[in-house]
Design an enzyme around this catalytic site. Structure first.
Site, PDB file in Angstrom:
ATOM      1  N   SER A   1     -14.265 -11.194 -29.087  1.00  0.00           N
ATOM      2  CA  SER A   1     -14.426 -10.035 -28.202  1.00  0.00           C
ATOM      3  C   SER A   1     -15.099 -10.399 -26.886  1.00  0.00           C
ATOM      4  O   SER A   1     -15.121  -9.595 -25.954  1.00  0.00           O
ATOM      5  CB  SER A   1     -15.248  -8.948 -28.905  1.00  0.00           C
ATOM      6  OG  SER A   1     -16.612  -9.338 -29.015  1.00  0.00           O
ATOM      7  N   ALA A   2     -15.657 -11.586 -26.802  1.00  0.00           N
ATOM      8  CA  ALA A   2     -16.385 -12.002 -25.601  1.00  0.00           C
ATOM      9  C   ALA A   2     -15.463 -12.782 -24.674  1.00  0.00           C
ATOM     10  O   ALA A   2     -15.091 -13.919 -24.963  1.00  0.00           O
ATOM     11  CB  ALA A   2     -17.593 -12.856 -25.984  1.00  0.00           C
TER      12      ALA A   2
ATOM     13  N   SER B   1     -10.365  -6.322 -15.322  1.00  0.00           N
ATOM     14  CA  SER B   1      -9.221  -6.171 -16.227  1.00  0.00           C
ATOM     15  C   SER B   1      -9.338  -7.072 -17.451  1.00  0.00           C
ATOM     16  O   SER B   1      -8.340  -7.388 -18.099  1.00  0.00           O
ATOM     17  CB  SER B   1      -7.914  -6.481 -15.484  1.00  0.00           C
ATOM     18  OG  SER B   1      -7.931  -7.801 -14.946  1.00  0.00           O
ATOM     19  N   GLY B   2     -10.574  -7.478 -17.777  1.00  0.00           N
ATOM     20  CA  GLY B   2     -10.803  -8.292 -18.969  1.00  0.00           C
ATOM     21  C   GLY B   2     -10.931  -7.439 -20.213  1.00  0.00           C
ATOM     22  O   GLY B   2     -10.487  -6.281 -20.256  1.00  0.00           O
TER      23      GLY B   2
ATOM     24  N   CYS C   1     -24.114  -4.294 -24.366  1.00  0.00           N
ATOM     25  CA  CYS C   1     -23.671  -3.753 -25.656  1.00  0.00           C
ATOM     26  C   CYS C   1     -24.806  -3.813 -26.674  1.00  0.00           C
ATOM     27  O   CYS C   1     -25.059  -2.850 -27.413  1.00  0.00           O
ATOM     28  CB  CYS C   1     -22.445  -4.509 -26.158  1.00  0.00           C
ATOM     29  SG  CYS C   1     -22.672  -6.299 -26.351  1.00  0.00           S
TER      30      CYS C   1
ATOM     31  N   GLY D   1     -16.098 -13.210 -18.625  1.00  0.00           N
ATOM     32  CA  GLY D   1     -17.187 -12.529 -17.937  1.00  0.00           C
ATOM     33  C   GLY D   1     -18.430 -12.429 -18.796  1.00  0.00           C
ATOM     34  O   GLY D   1     -19.548 -12.690 -18.339  1.00  0.00           O
ATOM     35  N   THR D   2     -18.243 -12.052 -20.060  1.00  0.00           N
ATOM     36  CA  THR D   2     -19.376 -11.944 -20.982  1.00  0.00           C
ATOM     37  C   THR D   2     -20.039 -13.301 -21.175  1.00  0.00           C
ATOM     38  O   THR D   2     -21.268 -13.426 -21.158  1.00  0.00           O
ATOM     39  CB  THR D   2     -18.911 -11.393 -22.340  1.00  0.00           C
ATOM     40  OG1 THR D   2     -18.377 -10.082 -22.154  1.00  0.00           O
ATOM     41  CG2 THR D   2     -20.064 -11.327 -23.328  1.00  0.00           C
TER      42      THR D   2
ATOM     43  N   ASN E   1     -22.239 -14.428 -18.447  1.00  0.00           N
ATOM     44  CA  ASN E   1     -23.420 -13.594 -18.222  1.00  0.00           C
ATOM     45  C   ASN E   1     -24.411 -13.637 -19.376  1.00  0.00           C
ATOM     46  O   ASN E   1     -25.213 -12.716 -19.543  1.00  0.00           O
ATOM     47  CB  ASN E   1     -22.992 -12.141 -17.984  1.00  0.00           C
ATOM     48  CG  ASN E   1     -22.494 -11.889 -16.578  1.00  0.00           C
ATOM     49  OD1 ASN E   1     -23.253 -11.544 -15.687  1.00  0.00           O
ATOM     50  ND2 ASN E   1     -21.201 -12.075 -16.385  1.00  0.00           N
TER      51      ASN E   1
ATOM     52  N   ILE F   1     -13.506  -5.910 -21.703  1.00  0.00           N
ATOM     53  CA  ILE F   1     -14.285  -4.676 -21.621  1.00  0.00           C
ATOM     54  C   ILE F   1     -13.553  -3.617 -20.808  1.00  0.00           C
ATOM     55  O   ILE F   1     -13.432  -2.460 -21.225  1.00  0.00           O
ATOM     56  CB  ILE F   1     -15.677  -4.954 -21.028  1.00  0.00           C
ATOM     57  CG1 ILE F   1     -16.480  -5.862 -21.971  1.00  0.00           C
ATOM     58  CG2 ILE F   1     -16.438  -3.654 -20.776  1.00  0.00           C
ATOM     59  CD1 ILE F   1     -17.807  -6.326 -21.401  1.00  0.00           C
TER      60      ILE F   1
END
Length: 262
Positions: free
Chosen positions: A159-160, A10-11, A128, A163-164, A167, A13
């Site tokens: 936008s990150a 639910s983040g 992406c 989670g992004t 990773n 992305i």
């Protein structure tokens, strides 16, 4: 008749995907949004839209009424979480679309190799940056062997999400490998830049390919055809500037690229 899908994560992305499906898709229907934080903005927004939600992760998804009617599950969590999620969902025969760098299933870049992976039960969408750049590497490798390809993906820091950011290493590793496997480069390298500029910038990517002798016009034509193909499913996808081709003579040392591509 729409196909029902669930989104795990639910983040940024997962929430963005939810809204894109709700607003744009005539074939998909979001039947569940799955998270682990009941106070997350994504779950709250989904709830206001009347979309079934759970904050109990994939275990909660299994208990959601109508789970048996869900055909596709998009996983927008993290590489580590996807391994566990895929194992939990495997007995139920769902089609998994992995939006993390986990890469349990084959790498899929629609403009390059979608058709050959339609039967796979778990497909990995690379990253992406990979989706934006690998079609261009593949376009070049279609004309001439690519000894080395390097991409730099610059995205807005805003936008990150967590989670992004967690990773980043997996992003570079997965994208680099997919540049080789899908893009056709002998060696691939990926770099990601989280740009804090405000207002946030639109994602931009730079691609460098090291090749031998080739027909320059054929390369340009191949790139432009592939741009047109990608823009059919990614509105706004375009070349920021025309293809630049520089001839490197034998007496010019490739000091940086030489070390990387050995």
């Amino acid at each position: 008749m729409t196909t029902k899908v669930a989104i795990i994560g639910s983040g940024n992305i997962g929430t963005d995907l939810m809204f894109k499906i709700q607003r744009l898709s005539q074939t998909l229907e979001v039947a569940a949004l799955v998270g682990i934080d009941p106070e997350s903005d994504g779950l709250q927004r989904a709830g206001r839209l009347g979309i079934p939600i759970t904050a109990d992760g994939v275990a909660g998804l299994l208990d959601i009424p109508g789970f048996d009617q869900i055909s596709i599950v998009f996983d927008a969590t993290s590489a580590r979480a996807h391994v566990a999620n895929a194992a939990a969902l495997e007995p139920f025969g769902k089609q998994l679309v992995d939006l993390t760098p986990a890469a349990i299933g084959p790498y899929v870049v629609p403009a390059v190799n979608l058709e050959e992976n339609l039967a796979a039960r778990n497909v990995n969408m690379v990253t992406c940056g990979g989706q934006a750049t690998i079609p261009m590497v593949a376009a070049v490798s279609h004309v001439a062997p690519v000894a080395y390809a390097e991409i730099v993906a610059s995205i807005a820091s805003r936008s990150a999400g967590p989670g992004t950011r967690a990773n980043i290493d997996e992003f570079t590793e997965t994208t680099s490998k997919a540049i080789e496997v899908v893009g056709g480069a002998h060696r691939g390298k990926a770099i990601i830049v989280l740009n804090p500029a405000d207002p946030p910038l639109i994602m931009r990517d730079t691609i460098l390919c090291l090749i031998g002798d080739a027909d320059h016009d054929a390369i340009r034509d191949s790139v432009h055809r592939r741009v047109a193909e990608v823009s059919e499913y990614v509105p706004g996808y375009r070349l920021k500037q025309d293809v630049q081709i520089t001839t490197v003579t034998d007496d010019v040392p490739l000091s940086t690229l030489g070390r990387v591509s050995q």
